[in-house]
Design an enzyme around this catalytic site. Structure first.
Site, PDB file in Angstrom:
ATOM      1  CB  CYS A 167     -31.817  87.735  41.174  1.00  0.00           C
ATOM      2  SG  CYS A 167     -30.154  87.857  41.819  1.00  0.00           S
ATOM      3  CG  HIS A 184     -32.104  84.743  38.445  1.00  0.00           C
ATOM      4  ND1 HIS A 184     -31.252  85.564  37.730  1.00  0.00           N
ATOM      5  CD2 HIS A 184     -31.492  84.521  39.645  1.00  0.00           C
ATOM      6  CE1 HIS A 184     -30.189  85.822  38.458  1.00  0.00           C
ATOM      7  NE2 HIS A 184     -30.303  85.208  39.617  1.00  0.00           N
ATOM      8  CG  ASN A 187     -26.572  85.430  39.271  1.00  0.00           C
ATOM      9  OD1 ASN A 187     -27.245  86.347  38.825  1.00  0.00           O
ATOM     10  ND2 ASN A 187     -26.757  84.938  40.482  1.00  0.00           N
TER      11      ASN A 187
HETATM   12  O1  UT7 Z   1     -28.767  85.382  41.956  1.00  0.00           O
HETATM   13  C1  UT7 Z   1     -29.251  85.335  43.280  1.00  0.00           C
HETATM   14  C2  UT7 Z   1     -29.564  83.970  43.628  1.00  0.00           C
HETATM   15  N1  UT7 Z   1     -28.333  83.256  43.846  1.00  0.00           N
HETATM   16  C3  UT7 Z   1     -28.371  81.982  43.804  1.00  0.00           C
HETATM   17  O2  UT7 Z   1     -29.400  81.409  43.537  1.00  0.00           O
HETATM   18  C4  UT7 Z   1     -27.111  81.237  44.168  1.00  0.00           C
HETATM   19  C5  UT7 Z   1     -27.474  80.092  45.040  1.00  0.00           C
HETATM   20  N2  UT7 Z   1     -26.326  79.311  45.505  1.00  0.00           N
HETATM   21  C6  UT7 Z   1     -25.562  78.581  44.702  1.00  0.00           C
HETATM   22  O3  UT7 Z   1     -25.737  78.573  43.497  1.00  0.00           O
HETATM   23  C7  UT7 Z   1     -24.551  77.663  45.354  1.00  0.00           C
HETATM   24  O4  UT7 Z   1     -24.757  77.662  46.747  1.00  0.00           O
HETATM   25  C8  UT7 Z   1     -23.083  78.066  45.058  1.00  0.00           C
HETATM   26  C9  UT7 Z   1     -22.766  77.759  43.600  1.00  0.00           C
HETATM   27  C10 UT7 Z   1     -22.865  79.531  45.356  1.00  0.00           C
HETATM   28  C11 UT7 Z   1     -22.127  77.226  45.911  1.00  0.00           C
HETATM   29  O5  UT7 Z   1     -22.358  75.864  45.700  1.00  0.00           O
HETATM   30  P1  UT7 Z   1     -22.496  74.863  46.941  1.00  0.00           P
HETATM   31  O6  UT7 Z   1     -22.651  73.519  46.381  1.00  0.00           O
HETATM   32  O7  UT7 Z   1     -23.603  75.397  47.802  1.00  0.00           O
HETATM   33  O8  UT7 Z   1     -21.084  75.000  47.612  1.00  0.00           O
HETATM   34  P2  UT7 Z   1     -20.741  75.456  49.100  1.00  0.00           P
HETATM   35  O9  UT7 Z   1     -20.955  76.925  49.245  1.00  0.00           O
HETATM   36  O10 UT7 Z   1     -21.431  74.542  50.054  1.00  0.00           O
HETATM   37  O11 UT7 Z   1     -19.210  75.179  49.144  1.00  0.00           O
HETATM   38  C12 UT7 Z   1     -18.697  73.851  49.086  1.00  0.00           C
HETATM   39  C13 UT7 Z   1     -17.189  73.934  49.173  1.00  0.00           C
HETATM   40  C14 UT7 Z   1     -16.672  74.749  50.344  1.00  0.00           C
HETATM   41  O12 UT7 Z   1     -15.535  74.130  50.830  1.00  0.00           O
HETATM   42  P3  UT7 Z   1     -15.598  73.250  52.173  1.00  0.00           P
HETATM   43  O13 UT7 Z   1     -16.063  74.189  53.237  1.00  0.00           O
HETATM   44  O14 UT7 Z   1     -16.600  72.164  51.891  1.00  0.00           O
HETATM   45  O15 UT7 Z   1     -14.201  72.770  52.336  1.00  0.00           O
HETATM   46  C15 UT7 Z   1     -16.264  76.066  49.704  1.00  0.00           C
HETATM   47  O16 UT7 Z   1     -15.223  76.709  50.392  1.00  0.00           O
HETATM   48  O17 UT7 Z   1     -16.660  74.541  47.985  1.00  0.00           O
HETATM   49  C16 UT7 Z   1     -15.773  75.618  48.356  1.00  0.00           C
HETATM   50  N3  UT7 Z   1     -15.826  76.628  47.330  1.00  0.00           N
HETATM   51  C17 UT7 Z   1     -15.101  76.587  46.217  1.00  0.00           C
HETATM   52  N4  UT7 Z   1     -14.197  75.705  45.783  1.00  0.00           N
HETATM   53  C18 UT7 Z   1     -13.640  75.939  44.576  1.00  0.00           C
HETATM   54  C19 UT7 Z   1     -16.620  77.738  47.304  1.00  0.00           C
HETATM   55  N5  UT7 Z   1     -16.396  78.411  46.166  1.00  0.00           N
HETATM   56  C20 UT7 Z   1     -15.460  77.730  45.469  1.00  0.00           C
HETATM   57  C21 UT7 Z   1     -14.838  77.916  44.235  1.00  0.00           C
HETATM   58  N6  UT7 Z   1     -13.949  76.997  43.821  1.00  0.00           N
HETATM   59  N7  UT7 Z   1     -15.116  78.955  43.436  1.00  0.00           N
END
Ligand code: UT7
Length: 304
Positions: A111, A228, A258
Protein backbone atom coordinates in the site's frame (compact mmCIF):
# COMPACT_ATOMS: atom_id res chain seq x y z
CA UNK A 1 8.98 18.44 -8.86
CA UNK A 2 6.28 19.60 -11.24
CA UNK A 3 3.13 17.56 -11.91
CA UNK A 4 2.56 17.71 -15.66
CA UNK A 5 -0.47 15.41 -15.81
CA UNK A 6 -2.65 13.09 -13.74
CA UNK A 7 -4.88 10.16 -14.68
CA UNK A 8 -7.19 7.69 -12.96
CA UNK A 9 -9.14 4.64 -13.98
CA UNK A 10 -11.47 2.26 -12.16
CA UNK A 11 -13.29 -0.65 -13.78
CA UNK A 12 -17.00 -0.16 -14.43
CA UNK A 13 -18.23 -3.18 -12.51
CA UNK A 14 -19.12 -2.36 -8.90
CA UNK A 15 -19.34 -4.59 -5.85
CA UNK A 16 -21.60 -3.02 -3.23
CA UNK A 17 -22.05 -3.79 0.44
CA UNK A 18 -25.45 -5.24 -0.47
CA UNK A 19 -23.72 -7.63 -2.93
CA UNK A 20 -21.31 -8.72 -0.17
CA UNK A 21 -24.20 -9.36 2.20
CA UNK A 22 -25.24 -12.08 -0.26
CA UNK A 23 -21.73 -13.60 -0.32
CA UNK A 24 -20.54 -13.67 3.31
CA UNK A 25 -21.99 -13.06 6.77
CA UNK A 26 -21.67 -9.31 6.96
CA UNK A 27 -23.81 -6.19 6.89
CA UNK A 28 -23.75 -2.78 5.30
CA UNK A 29 -23.89 -1.34 8.83
CA UNK A 30 -20.74 -3.27 9.94
CA UNK A 31 -18.78 -2.37 6.82
CA UNK A 32 -19.70 1.32 6.82
CA UNK A 33 -19.19 1.85 10.55
CA UNK A 34 -15.82 -0.02 10.65
CA UNK A 35 -14.37 1.17 7.33
CA UNK A 36 -16.43 3.89 5.62
CA UNK A 37 -16.59 1.75 2.46
CA UNK A 38 -19.82 1.60 0.42
CA UNK A 39 -18.66 0.15 -2.92
CA UNK A 40 -15.56 -1.08 -4.72
CA UNK A 41 -14.81 -1.39 -8.44
CA UNK A 42 -13.86 -4.86 -9.70
CA UNK A 43 -12.12 -5.90 -12.93
CA UNK A 44 -14.21 -7.52 -15.64
CA UNK A 45 -13.32 -11.08 -16.71
CA UNK A 46 -10.15 -10.85 -18.82
CA UNK A 47 -9.30 -7.34 -17.61
CA UNK A 48 -5.93 -7.22 -15.83
CA UNK A 49 -3.97 -4.97 -13.53
CA UNK A 50 -1.92 -3.85 -16.55
CA UNK A 51 -5.10 -2.82 -18.41
CA UNK A 52 -6.04 -0.57 -15.49
CA UNK A 53 -2.51 0.87 -15.36
CA UNK A 54 -2.59 1.51 -19.10
CA UNK A 55 -5.87 3.45 -18.92
CA UNK A 56 -4.64 5.69 -16.08
CA UNK A 57 -1.22 6.16 -17.71
CA UNK A 58 -2.75 7.15 -21.08
CA UNK A 59 -4.81 9.84 -19.35
CA UNK A 60 -1.81 11.20 -17.43
CA UNK A 61 0.42 11.29 -20.52
CA UNK A 62 -2.32 12.93 -22.58
CA UNK A 63 -2.84 15.55 -19.86
CA UNK A 64 0.92 16.20 -19.72
CA UNK A 65 0.99 17.07 -23.43
CA UNK A 66 4.25 15.11 -23.77
CA UNK A 67 5.21 12.89 -26.68
CA UNK A 68 6.48 9.35 -26.11
CA UNK A 69 10.10 10.38 -26.55
CA UNK A 70 9.88 12.98 -23.77
CA UNK A 71 9.51 10.45 -20.94
CA UNK A 72 12.66 9.08 -19.28
CA UNK A 73 11.41 6.74 -16.56
CA UNK A 74 8.32 4.55 -16.02
CA UNK A 75 7.64 3.04 -12.60
CA UNK A 76 4.54 0.98 -11.91
CA UNK A 77 3.76 0.27 -8.26
CA UNK A 78 1.77 -2.94 -7.99
CA UNK A 79 1.74 -6.43 -6.53
CA UNK A 80 -1.12 -7.89 -8.56
CA UNK A 81 0.45 -8.24 -12.00
CA UNK A 82 -0.94 -11.14 -14.04
CA UNK A 83 2.66 -12.34 -14.58
CA UNK A 84 6.04 -11.08 -13.40
CA UNK A 85 7.82 -10.80 -16.76
CA UNK A 86 7.58 -8.57 -18.70
CA UNK A 87 6.93 -6.02 -16.00
CA UNK A 88 3.77 -3.91 -16.09
CA UNK A 89 6.01 -0.88 -16.68
CA UNK A 90 7.56 -2.53 -19.76
CA UNK A 91 4.07 -3.41 -21.03
CA UNK A 92 3.03 0.22 -20.56
CA UNK A 93 6.09 1.41 -22.52
CA UNK A 94 5.05 -0.80 -25.40
CA UNK A 95 1.30 -0.12 -25.24
CA UNK A 96 1.73 3.67 -25.07
CA UNK A 97 4.44 3.73 -27.73
CA UNK A 98 6.96 5.37 -25.40
CA UNK A 99 10.50 5.30 -26.82
CA UNK A 100 12.98 2.58 -25.83
CA UNK A 101 15.60 4.86 -24.30
CA UNK A 102 14.12 4.71 -20.79
CA UNK A 103 14.27 2.93 -17.45
CA UNK A 104 11.04 1.01 -16.76
CA UNK A 105 10.33 -1.27 -13.81
CA UNK A 106 7.70 -2.37 -11.31
CA UNK A 107 7.93 -1.68 -7.61
CA UNK A 108 6.23 -3.64 -4.85
CA UNK A 109 5.80 -1.94 -1.50
CA UNK A 110 2.15 -2.94 -1.09
CA UNK A 111 0.00 0.00 0.00
CA UNK A 112 3.03 2.31 0.21
CA UNK A 113 3.95 1.40 -3.37
CA UNK A 114 2.97 4.59 -5.14
CA UNK A 115 4.61 6.86 -2.55
CA UNK A 116 7.80 4.74 -2.70
CA UNK A 117 7.66 4.91 -6.53
CA UNK A 118 7.24 8.68 -6.55
CA UNK A 119 10.14 9.11 -4.11
CA UNK A 120 12.26 6.77 -6.26
CA UNK A 121 11.39 8.63 -9.47
CA UNK A 122 12.10 12.01 -7.93
CA UNK A 123 15.58 10.78 -6.92
CA UNK A 124 16.26 9.18 -10.32
CA UNK A 125 15.41 12.17 -12.47
CA UNK A 126 18.01 14.68 -13.56
CA UNK A 127 16.90 18.31 -14.06
CA UNK A 128 14.40 18.55 -16.90
CA UNK A 129 13.76 14.78 -17.07
CA UNK A 130 10.27 13.31 -16.73
CA UNK A 131 8.77 10.17 -15.24
CA UNK A 132 5.46 8.38 -15.60
CA UNK A 133 4.62 6.99 -12.16
CA UNK A 134 1.68 4.60 -11.86
CA UNK A 135 -0.06 2.79 -9.02
CA UNK A 136 -2.32 -0.03 -10.12
CA UNK A 137 -3.97 -3.04 -8.50
CA UNK A 138 -6.43 -5.76 -9.36
CA UNK A 139 -6.82 -6.84 -5.74
CA UNK A 140 -9.99 -8.77 -6.53
CA UNK A 141 -7.74 -11.37 -8.21
CA UNK A 142 -6.03 -12.13 -4.88
CA UNK A 143 -9.05 -11.70 -2.58
CA UNK A 144 -10.73 -14.67 -0.92
CA UNK A 145 -14.45 -13.93 -1.31
CA UNK A 146 -15.22 -16.40 1.48
CA UNK A 147 -13.15 -14.46 4.02
CA UNK A 148 -15.35 -11.67 5.36
CA UNK A 149 -12.47 -10.07 7.25
CA UNK A 150 -10.74 -9.10 3.98
CA UNK A 151 -13.20 -9.32 1.07
CA UNK A 152 -15.21 -6.32 2.22
CA UNK A 153 -12.11 -4.14 2.13
CA UNK A 154 -10.45 -4.46 -1.27
CA UNK A 155 -11.14 -3.04 -4.72
CA UNK A 156 -9.42 -2.50 -8.08
CA UNK A 157 -8.21 0.66 -9.79
CA UNK A 158 -5.26 2.68 -11.02
CA UNK A 159 -3.86 6.19 -10.93
CA UNK A 160 -0.89 7.81 -12.64
CA UNK A 161 1.10 11.02 -12.73
CA UNK A 162 3.68 12.48 -15.08
CA UNK A 163 6.29 14.46 -13.18
CA UNK A 164 9.16 16.66 -14.25
CA UNK A 165 12.28 17.31 -12.19
CA UNK A 166 12.46 21.09 -11.73
CA UNK A 167 14.69 21.02 -8.65
CA UNK A 168 11.97 22.31 -6.33
CA UNK A 169 12.11 20.96 -2.75
CA UNK A 170 10.61 17.52 -2.21
CA UNK A 171 10.65 16.09 1.30
CA UNK A 172 10.23 12.39 1.97
CA UNK A 173 10.28 9.77 4.70
CA UNK A 174 10.05 6.00 4.40
CA UNK A 175 9.69 3.25 6.95
CA UNK A 176 9.96 -0.54 6.53
CA UNK A 177 9.41 -3.05 9.31
CA UNK A 178 10.18 -6.56 8.09
CA UNK A 179 8.01 -9.26 6.56
CA UNK A 180 5.64 -11.93 7.78
CA UNK A 181 6.30 -15.48 6.60
CA UNK A 182 2.80 -16.52 7.68
CA UNK A 183 1.81 -15.29 4.20
CA UNK A 184 3.86 -18.04 2.49
CA UNK A 185 2.12 -20.08 -0.20
CA UNK A 186 -1.31 -18.49 0.27
CA UNK A 187 -2.73 -17.22 -3.02
CA UNK A 188 -4.94 -14.73 -1.17
CA UNK A 189 -4.25 -11.62 0.86
CA UNK A 190 -4.54 -12.23 4.60
CA UNK A 191 -4.36 -9.46 7.13
CA UNK A 192 -4.07 -9.09 10.89
CA UNK A 193 -6.55 -6.21 10.69
CA UNK A 194 -6.16 -4.95 14.26
CA UNK A 195 -2.35 -5.03 14.18
CA UNK A 196 -2.18 -3.30 10.80
CA UNK A 197 -4.69 -0.72 12.04
CA UNK A 198 -2.43 0.16 14.99
CA UNK A 199 0.68 0.28 12.79
CA UNK A 200 -1.13 2.36 10.13
CA UNK A 201 -2.37 4.92 12.63
CA UNK A 202 1.08 5.34 14.19
CA UNK A 203 3.01 5.26 10.91
CA UNK A 204 0.75 7.76 9.16
CA UNK A 205 1.07 10.25 12.00
CA UNK A 206 4.85 9.70 12.26
CA UNK A 207 5.74 9.90 8.54
CA UNK A 208 3.39 12.82 7.84
CA UNK A 209 4.76 14.76 10.83
CA UNK A 210 8.31 14.00 9.68
CA UNK A 211 7.90 15.44 6.16
CA UNK A 212 5.90 18.41 7.45
CA UNK A 213 8.73 19.19 9.90
CA UNK A 214 11.37 18.77 7.16
CA UNK A 215 9.44 21.30 5.07
CA UNK A 216 9.30 23.71 8.01
CA UNK A 217 5.48 23.78 7.94
CA UNK A 218 2.85 23.28 10.62
CA UNK A 219 0.28 20.51 9.97
CA UNK A 220 -2.44 23.20 9.87
CA UNK A 221 -0.69 24.86 6.90
CA UNK A 222 -1.03 21.78 4.70
CA UNK A 223 -3.76 22.41 2.12
CA UNK A 224 -4.37 18.81 1.16
CA UNK A 225 -3.47 15.41 2.67
CA UNK A 226 -3.76 12.62 0.13
CA UNK A 227 -3.35 9.36 2.01
CA UNK A 228 -3.76 5.68 1.36
CA UNK A 229 -7.48 4.95 1.49
CA UNK A 230 -7.58 1.87 3.73
CA UNK A 231 -10.18 2.88 6.23
CA UNK A 232 -12.00 6.14 6.98
CA UNK A 233 -11.30 5.69 10.70
CA UNK A 234 -7.54 5.69 10.08
CA UNK A 235 -7.85 9.01 8.22
CA UNK A 236 -10.05 10.46 10.98
CA UNK A 237 -7.50 9.38 13.61
CA UNK A 238 -4.70 10.98 11.60
CA UNK A 239 -6.62 14.25 11.29
CA UNK A 240 -7.20 14.24 15.04
CA UNK A 241 -3.57 13.47 15.90
CA UNK A 242 -2.30 16.13 13.50
CA UNK A 243 -4.93 18.56 14.81
CA UNK A 244 -6.28 19.43 11.38
CA UNK A 245 -9.85 19.29 10.07
CA UNK A 246 -11.07 16.38 7.96
CA UNK A 247 -11.76 18.93 5.20
CA UNK A 248 -7.98 18.87 4.56
CA UNK A 249 -8.06 15.11 3.88
CA UNK A 250 -9.19 13.94 0.46
CA UNK A 251 -11.41 10.89 0.92
CA UNK A 252 -12.71 8.44 -1.70
CA UNK A 253 -12.49 5.16 0.23
CA UNK A 254 -16.31 5.12 0.25
CA UNK A 255 -16.35 4.61 -3.54
CA UNK A 256 -13.28 2.44 -4.19
CA UNK A 257 -12.42 0.65 -0.94
CA UNK A 258 -8.77 -0.18 -0.34
CA UNK A 259 -6.95 -0.32 -3.69
CA UNK A 260 -3.44 -0.64 -2.18
CA UNK A 261 -0.80 0.99 -4.43
CA UNK A 262 -3.51 2.55 -6.59
CA UNK A 263 -5.24 4.46 -3.83
CA UNK A 264 -2.92 7.46 -3.48
CA UNK A 265 -2.66 8.27 -7.22
CA UNK A 266 -6.39 7.58 -7.69
CA UNK A 267 -7.14 10.03 -4.87
CA UNK A 268 -4.56 12.50 -6.21
CA UNK A 269 -6.10 12.47 -9.68
CA UNK A 270 -9.64 12.83 -8.30
CA UNK A 271 -8.58 15.62 -5.95
CA UNK A 272 -7.01 17.48 -8.88
CA UNK A 273 -9.99 16.89 -11.15
CA UNK A 274 -12.30 18.11 -8.36
CA UNK A 275 -10.35 21.40 -8.20
CA UNK A 276 -8.84 20.66 -4.79
CA UNK A 277 -5.20 21.23 -5.86
CA UNK A 278 -3.83 24.57 -7.03
CA UNK A 279 -0.38 25.90 -7.84
CA UNK A 280 1.30 26.89 -4.57
CA UNK A 281 -0.72 24.48 -2.40
CA UNK A 282 1.18 22.54 0.27
CA UNK A 283 0.50 18.86 -0.32
CA UNK A 284 1.32 15.75 1.75
CA UNK A 285 1.03 12.25 0.28
CA UNK A 286 1.15 9.23 2.59
CA UNK A 287 1.01 5.48 2.10
CA UNK A 288 1.08 2.74 4.75
CA UNK A 289 0.26 -0.90 5.20
CA UNK A 290 1.41 -4.33 4.10
CA UNK A 291 4.99 -5.21 4.66
CA UNK A 292 4.89 -3.42 7.03
CA UNK A 293 5.75 -0.29 5.10
CA UNK A 294 4.97 3.42 5.25
CA UNK A 295 6.09 6.48 3.34
CA UNK A 296 5.20 10.14 3.01
CA UNK A 297 6.17 13.00 0.74
CA UNK A 298 5.62 16.75 1.01
CA UNK A 299 5.87 19.26 -1.81
CA UNK A 300 4.37 22.45 -3.12
CA UNK A 301 1.96 21.71 -5.96
CA UNK A 302 3.17 23.03 -9.29
CA UNK A 303 1.15 22.02 -12.32
CA UNK A 304 1.91 22.68 -15.96
O1 UT7 B 1 -4.07 -1.40 3.10
C1 UT7 B 1 -3.16 -1.91 4.05
C2 UT7 B 1 -3.45 -1.33 5.34
N1 UT7 B 1 -4.64 -1.94 5.87
C3 UT7 B 1 -5.25 -1.33 6.80
O2 UT7 B 1 -4.86 -0.26 7.19
C4 UT7 B 1 -6.42 -2.04 7.44
C5 UT7 B 1 -6.34 -1.86 8.91
N2 UT7 B 1 -7.40 -2.54 9.66
C6 UT7 B 1 -8.68 -2.19 9.60
O3 UT7 B 1 -9.06 -1.31 8.85
C7 UT7 B 1 -9.62 -2.85 10.58
O4 UT7 B 1 -8.87 -3.60 11.51
C8 UT7 B 1 -10.67 -3.77 9.91
C9 UT7 B 1 -11.68 -2.91 9.16
C10 UT7 B 1 -9.99 -4.74 8.97
C11 UT7 B 1 -11.45 -4.55 10.97
O5 UT7 B 1 -12.03 -3.67 11.89
P1 UT7 B 1 -11.88 -3.93 13.46
O6 UT7 B 1 -12.66 -2.89 14.13
O7 UT7 B 1 -10.41 -4.01 13.75
O8 UT7 B 1 -12.61 -5.32 13.61
P2 UT7 B 1 -12.02 -6.68 14.19
O9 UT7 B 1 -11.07 -7.28 13.20
O10 UT7 B 1 -11.53 -6.45 15.58
O11 UT7 B 1 -13.30 -7.56 14.23
C12 UT7 B 1 -14.36 -7.27 15.13
C13 UT7 B 1 -15.44 -8.32 14.94
C14 UT7 B 1 -14.93 -9.75 15.02
O12 UT7 B 1 -15.90 -10.50 15.66
P3 UT7 B 1 -15.71 -10.93 17.19
O13 UT7 B 1 -14.44 -11.72 17.23
O14 UT7 B 1 -15.60 -9.64 17.95
O15 UT7 B 1 -16.94 -11.71 17.49
C15 UT7 B 1 -14.87 -10.18 13.56
O16 UT7 B 1 -15.06 -11.56 13.39
O17 UT7 B 1 -16.05 -8.16 13.65
C16 UT7 B 1 -16.04 -9.44 12.97
N3 UT7 B 1 -15.94 -9.19 11.55
C17 UT7 B 1 -16.98 -8.93 10.77
N4 UT7 B 1 -18.29 -8.84 11.04
C18 UT7 B 1 -19.11 -8.53 10.02
C19 UT7 B 1 -14.80 -9.16 10.80
N5 UT7 B 1 -15.12 -8.87 9.53
C20 UT7 B 1 -16.47 -8.73 9.47
C21 UT7 B 1 -17.37 -8.42 8.46
N6 UT7 B 1 -18.67 -8.32 8.77
N7 UT7 B 1 -16.99 -8.19 7.19
Amino acid sequence: MKILGVGAYAPERKLTNADLEQMVETSDEWIVSRTGIHTRHIVAPGQSDVDLAEAAARQAVRASGLAGDQIDVIICATFTVPRFVPSAAADIQQRLGIHEDIIAFDLNAACSGFVFALITAERLLRPGQRALVIGSEALSTVTDYQDRSTCVLFGDGAGAVVIEQDGAPFWSKTLVRGGDDALKSDPYIRMQGGEVFKFATRALNQTARDVIAQAGWQPQEVDCFICHQANLRILQNAAKQLEVGMDRFFVNVDEYGNTSAASVPLALAEAYQAGRLHNGDKVVLAGFGGGLTAGAAAFVWQGR
